[in-house]
Design a protein around this motif. Structure first.
Motif, PDB file in Angstrom:
ATOM      1  N   THR A  46       0.857  -1.185   0.000  1.00 35.64           N
ATOM      2  CA  THR A  46       0.000   0.000   0.000  1.00 35.64           C
ATOM      3  C   THR A  46       0.893   1.234   0.000  1.00 35.64           C
ATOM      4  O   THR A  46       1.801   1.342   0.824  1.00 35.64           O
ATOM      5  N   ILE A  47       0.625   2.130  -0.938  1.00 33.07           N
ATOM      6  CA  ILE A  47       1.371   3.385  -1.029  1.00 33.07           C
ATOM      7  C   ILE A  47       0.387   4.524  -0.818  1.00 33.07           C
ATOM      8  O   ILE A  47      -0.569   4.677  -1.584  1.00 33.07           O
ATOM      9  N   LYS A  48       0.620   5.324   0.213  1.00 32.53           N
ATOM     10  CA  LYS A  48      -0.211   6.517   0.435  1.00 32.53           C
ATOM     11  C   LYS A  48       0.316   7.613  -0.482  1.00 32.53           C
ATOM     12  O   LYS A  48       1.454   8.053  -0.329  1.00 32.53           O
ATOM     13  N   THR A  49      -0.534   8.057  -1.399  1.00 30.46           N
ATOM     14  CA  THR A  49      -0.078   8.947  -2.463  1.00 30.46           C
ATOM     15  C   THR A  49      -0.215  10.432  -2.160  1.00 30.46           C
ATOM     16  O   THR A  49       0.370  11.252  -2.868  1.00 30.46           O
ATOM     17  N   ASP A  50      -0.963  10.801  -1.140  1.00 29.06           N
ATOM     18  CA  ASP A  50      -1.178  12.224  -0.846  1.00 29.06           C
ATOM     19  C   ASP A  50       0.156  12.928  -0.619  1.00 29.06           C
ATOM     20  O   ASP A  50       0.990  12.469   0.155  1.00 29.06           O
ATOM     21  N   GLY A  51       0.335  14.036  -1.319  1.00 26.65           N
ATOM     22  CA  GLY A  51       1.537  14.840  -1.146  1.00 26.65           C
ATOM     23  C   GLY A  51       2.752  14.290  -1.867  1.00 26.65           C
ATOM     24  O   GLY A  51       3.828  14.892  -1.791  1.00 26.65           O
ATOM     25  N   LEU A  52       2.614  13.167  -2.566  1.00 28.33           N
ATOM     26  CA  LEU A  52       3.745  12.591  -3.293  1.00 28.33           C
ATOM     27  C   LEU A  52       3.625  12.879  -4.783  1.00 28.33           C
ATOM     28  O   LEU A  52       2.532  12.851  -5.343  1.00 28.33           O
ATOM     29  N   SER A  53       4.757  13.113  -5.413  1.00 32.36           N
ATOM     30  CA  SER A  53       4.781  13.232  -6.872  1.00 32.36           C
ATOM     31  C   SER A  53       4.703  11.832  -7.471  1.00 32.36           C
ATOM     32  O   SER A  53       4.884  10.830  -6.767  1.00 32.36           O
ATOM     33  N   VAL A  54       4.469  11.763  -8.761  1.00 31.80           N
ATOM     34  CA  VAL A  54       4.456  10.470  -9.453  1.00 31.80           C
ATOM     35  C   VAL A  54       5.804   9.773  -9.254  1.00 31.80           C
ATOM     36  O   VAL A  54       5.857   8.573  -8.959  1.00 31.80           O
ATOM     37  N   ASP A  55       6.891  10.521  -9.387  1.00 27.83           N
ATOM     38  CA  ASP A  55       8.222   9.939  -9.197  1.00 27.83           C
ATOM     39  C   ASP A  55       8.390   9.374  -7.790  1.00 27.83           C
ATOM     40  O   ASP A  55       8.975   8.302  -7.613  1.00 27.83           O
ATOM     41  N   ASP A  56       7.870  10.087  -6.797  1.00 27.55           N
ATOM     42  CA  ASP A  56       7.961   9.605  -5.406  1.00 27.55           C
ATOM     43  C   ASP A  56       7.171   8.310  -5.219  1.00 27.55           C
ATOM     44  O   ASP A  56       7.613   7.410  -4.508  1.00 27.55           O
ATOM     45  N   VAL A  57       5.997   8.223  -5.821  1.00 24.64           N
ATOM     46  CA  VAL A  57       5.185   7.011  -5.715  1.00 24.64           C
ATOM     47  C   VAL A  57       5.918   5.844  -6.367  1.00 24.64           C
ATOM     48  O   VAL A  57       6.016   4.752  -5.791  1.00 24.64           O
ATOM     49  N   VAL A  58       6.473   6.074  -7.552  1.00 20.71           N
ATOM     50  CA  VAL A  58       7.212   5.027  -8.261  1.00 20.71           C
ATOM     51  C   VAL A  58       8.404   4.574  -7.430  1.00 20.71           C
ATOM     52  O   VAL A  58       8.644   3.367  -7.268  1.00 20.71           O
ATOM     53  N   LYS A  59       9.156   5.517  -6.862  1.00 24.78           N
ATOM     54  CA  LYS A  59      10.313   5.164  -6.021  1.00 24.78           C
ATOM     55  C   LYS A  59       9.878   4.340  -4.807  1.00 24.78           C
ATOM     56  O   LYS A  59      10.533   3.368  -4.438  1.00 24.78           O
ATOM     57  N   SER A  60       8.761   4.725  -4.191  1.00 25.72           N
ATOM     58  CA  SER A  60       8.253   3.977  -3.037  1.00 25.72           C
ATOM     59  C   SER A  60       7.915   2.543  -3.411  1.00 25.72           C
ATOM     60  O   SER A  60       8.198   1.607  -2.664  1.00 25.72           O
ATOM     61  N   ILE A  61       7.309   2.373  -4.570  1.00 25.23           N
ATOM     62  CA  ILE A  61       6.968   1.010  -5.030  1.00 25.23           C
ATOM     63  C   ILE A  61       8.240   0.216  -5.261  1.00 25.23           C
ATOM     64  O   ILE A  61       8.367  -0.926  -4.784  1.00 25.23           O
ATOM     65  N   LEU A  62       9.180   0.792  -5.971  1.00 22.52           N
ATOM     66  CA  LEU A  62      10.433   0.086  -6.280  1.00 22.52           C
ATOM     67  C   LEU A  62      11.199  -0.284  -5.011  1.00 22.52           C
ATOM     68  O   LEU A  62      11.754  -1.398  -4.919  1.00 22.52           O
ATOM     69  N   LEU A  63      11.209   0.605  -4.037  1.00 26.33           N
ATOM     70  CA  LEU A  63      11.887   0.299  -2.770  1.00 26.33           C
ATOM     71  C   LEU A  63      11.240  -0.884  -2.050  1.00 26.33           C
ATOM     72  O   LEU A  63      11.951  -1.681  -1.436  1.00 26.33           O
ATOM     73  N   GLN A  64       9.932  -0.985  -2.145  1.00 25.07           N
ATOM     74  CA  GLN A  64       9.250  -2.102  -1.477  1.00 25.07           C
ATOM     75  C   GLN A  64       9.366  -3.407  -2.265  1.00 25.07           C
ATOM     76  O   GLN A  64       9.292  -4.491  -1.676  1.00 25.07           O
ATOM     77  N   LEU A  65       9.559  -3.304  -3.562  1.00 23.95           N
ATOM     78  CA  LEU A  65       9.689  -4.511  -4.394  1.00 23.95           C
ATOM     79  C   LEU A  65      11.083  -5.123  -4.316  1.00 23.95           C
ATOM     80  O   LEU A  65      11.239  -6.330  -4.337  1.00 23.95           O
TER      81      LEU A  65
END
Length: 172
Positions: free
Chosen positions: A152-171
């Motif tokens: 689960t990625i909370k997207t509020d306040g995050l840029s698209v790049d930040d969301v992508v980085k968060s996903i990659l870090l968890q994967l």
């Protein structure tokens, strides 16, 4: 590995999915476009002329086709995992990582209000208050499904790049 992005409409699934697929060199599937191409009609036309039941049947048939793909990023429609046995179908595929892009009601209202005419479920709503109430009701109903995701990625306040980085870090 196949990444399946879920979340409410307007949560960024398609935008994040496109970027993620480029980074990973995976196929990208915008599930709504996939259905439109299969049926030869836009989603809002399908809802208007054939109805939601027809759409959900076509959605299920299409899901069965795409969820088995390898090395893909699939951006599902907001309701897709919530109908029938769709979530079970997704989760039974061992190569699938289910990712929930979680956005607040206020964030979703801000993103969706100006584009509601192209979204059949909300096109009739006339004010931000009505939209907020509608989204709140849907999220209350859908949250138990969305929360069964692997990530689960909370997207509020995050840029698209930040969301992508968060996903990659968890994967990885």
């Amino acid at each position: 590995m196949t990444l399946v992005l879920i979340g409410y409409m307007g949560s960024g699934k398609s935008t994040v999915g496109r970027k993620l697929s480029k980074i990973l060199n995976y196929e990208f599937i915008d599930f709504d476009i996939y259905i439109e191409n299969n049926i030869g009609m836009k989603i809002h036309e399908i809802f208007k002329t054939k109805g939601e039941v027809f759409f959900r049947k076509q959605e299920r048939l299409s899901l069965d086709q795409v969820v088995k793909r390898k090395h893909a990023v699939i951006a599902l429609g907001g309701g897709t995992p919530c109908y029938g046995d769709n979530l079970k179908l997704i989760k039974q595929e061992k190569q699938v990582v289910l990712i929930y892009l979680k956005s607040s009601i206020n964030n979703l209202v801000d993103r969706l209000f100006d584009e509601k005419s192209g979204r059949p479920l909300i096109s009739h709503l006339e004010s931000k208050d009505e939209l907020s109430e509608f989204i709140g009701k849907h999220l209350f109903e859908r949250a138990p499904v969305y929360e069964q995701s692997d990530i689960t990625i909370k997207t509020d306040g995050l840029s698209v790049d930040d969301v992508v980085k968060s996903i990659l870090l968890q994967l990885f």
